[in-house]
Design a protein around this motif. Structure first.
Motif: not given
Length: 332
Positions: A1-9, A11-19
């Protein structure tokens, strides 16, 4: 896992980008609306580029389900006087106009002295912003302060209910000036503020001539000097560490025919009030119980928390106790 990777949770619906990476085996991810939250590494998984393009879920639209109401902050337009301290004393106050609503406000402000009007300033005050007018008023001449005339037009892009223009006159009275002390929203400084978009400020408008007690400028100055020596100008009600925003708790006697949008506004007003009081009273953290439901209230709370400069971070609170129905807010 690196900064800038797209990830999802997981146990939840949220997705985001590692900062960035945080201590305690946590990472910070930026989710929708641009705000960032801390998450344990074990609670997220990297989304591969192939998965993101080939298995992107199509939105499901239920024609029988009513559209979610838009959540808009309708009230919170203020005239504020912020003390300027000089070597521990207060001699002058600076004038601000504060827009703590989600509307844009083209406005003008001027002075009325007997039959003469003098324009002071005009501009478009954007939502959730303030403007410093540059005008300063001395406490030694408080009894000669003018009546302030503020005129504004409510504007938002798109279709909405038309709101009538705002015209408000404010005449500061020595007998009530101190009672208007409090934290100034958006500016985040102590001061004296008059809310312009509610009817109770009419008490400060010019009334029929009557005998008034002479203004003691020295006493007024001393009271303001005392205010600058304290973190809080007036006692603030300290909220509970856990605030339940369920509408049944806020309206125990019934909803009174209110619409879904009205009920959401009541919940958001309770949230804003308790958050401001928690910040003003020096609390370290506060938990808001909002439930799961369709996520409208939770998402709006997170959006506002992400923009609040006094919030260090926020996260799901005690999942074993609340599940995903509560948010814990850490205050700076």
């Amino acid at each position: 896992m690196n900064i800038g990777d797209k990830v999802r949770m997981l146990r939840a619906k949220e997705q985001g980008i590692v900062t960035r990476f945080l201590p305690g085996n946590q990472v910070e991810i930026e989710i929708e609306d641009g705000f960032r939250i801390p998450v344990l590494r074990s609670e997220i998984v990297v989304v591969s580029p192939m998965e993101a393009t080939r298995f992107k879920p199509e939105p499901i639209v239920d024609p029988k389900k009513p559209a979610k109401p838009e959540i808009v902050g309708h009230v919170g337009f203020y005239l504020a006087f912020v003390p300027l301290s000089e070597r521990g004393s207060v001699k002058e106050l600076e004038v601000f106009l504060v827009n703590n609503t989600d509307w844009d406000l083209p406005f003008t402000i001027g002075e009325e002295r007997e039959a003469r009007y003098t324009g002071l300033h005009s501009e478009v005050l954007k939502a959730r912003s303030f403007t410093r007018l540059g005008q300063r008023y001395s406490l030694s001449t408080f009894e000669n302060w003018p009546t302030f005339l503020i005129q504004a037009i409510w504007h938002r892009r798109g279709a909405m209910t038309l709101r009538p223009p705002l015209v408000k006159r404010i005449k500061c009275r020595a007998q009530t000036f101190q009672s208007h002390s409090g934290p100034v929203p958006v500016v985040n400084q102590p001061g004296h503020l008059y809310q312009l978009d509610v009817e109770d400020t009419v008490r400060e408008e010019p009334a029929k001539p009557k005998a008034e007690k002479p203004v003691n400028a020295t006493a007024l100055r001393e009271s303001l000097m005392g205010m600058t020596d304290k973190t809080q100008p007036t006692p603030v009600e300290r909220p509970s560490a856990e605030v339940d925003l369920h509408i049944e708790k806020l309206l125990p006697t019934g909803f009174g025919g209110r619409t879904s949008a009205d009920l959401l506004q009541i919940q958001l007003q309770a949230f804003e009030k308790n958050l401001e009081n928690a910040i003003a009273s020096g609390m370290d953290d506060i938990t808001f119980i909002h439930g799961v439901g369709n996520g409208v209230l939770r998402n709006e709370l997170h959006r506002r928390l992400g923009k609040n400069p006094n919030v260090a971070y926020f996260e799901d609170a005690q999942k074993e106790k609340f599940g995903y129905g509560a948010t814990k807010v850490k205050i700076k």
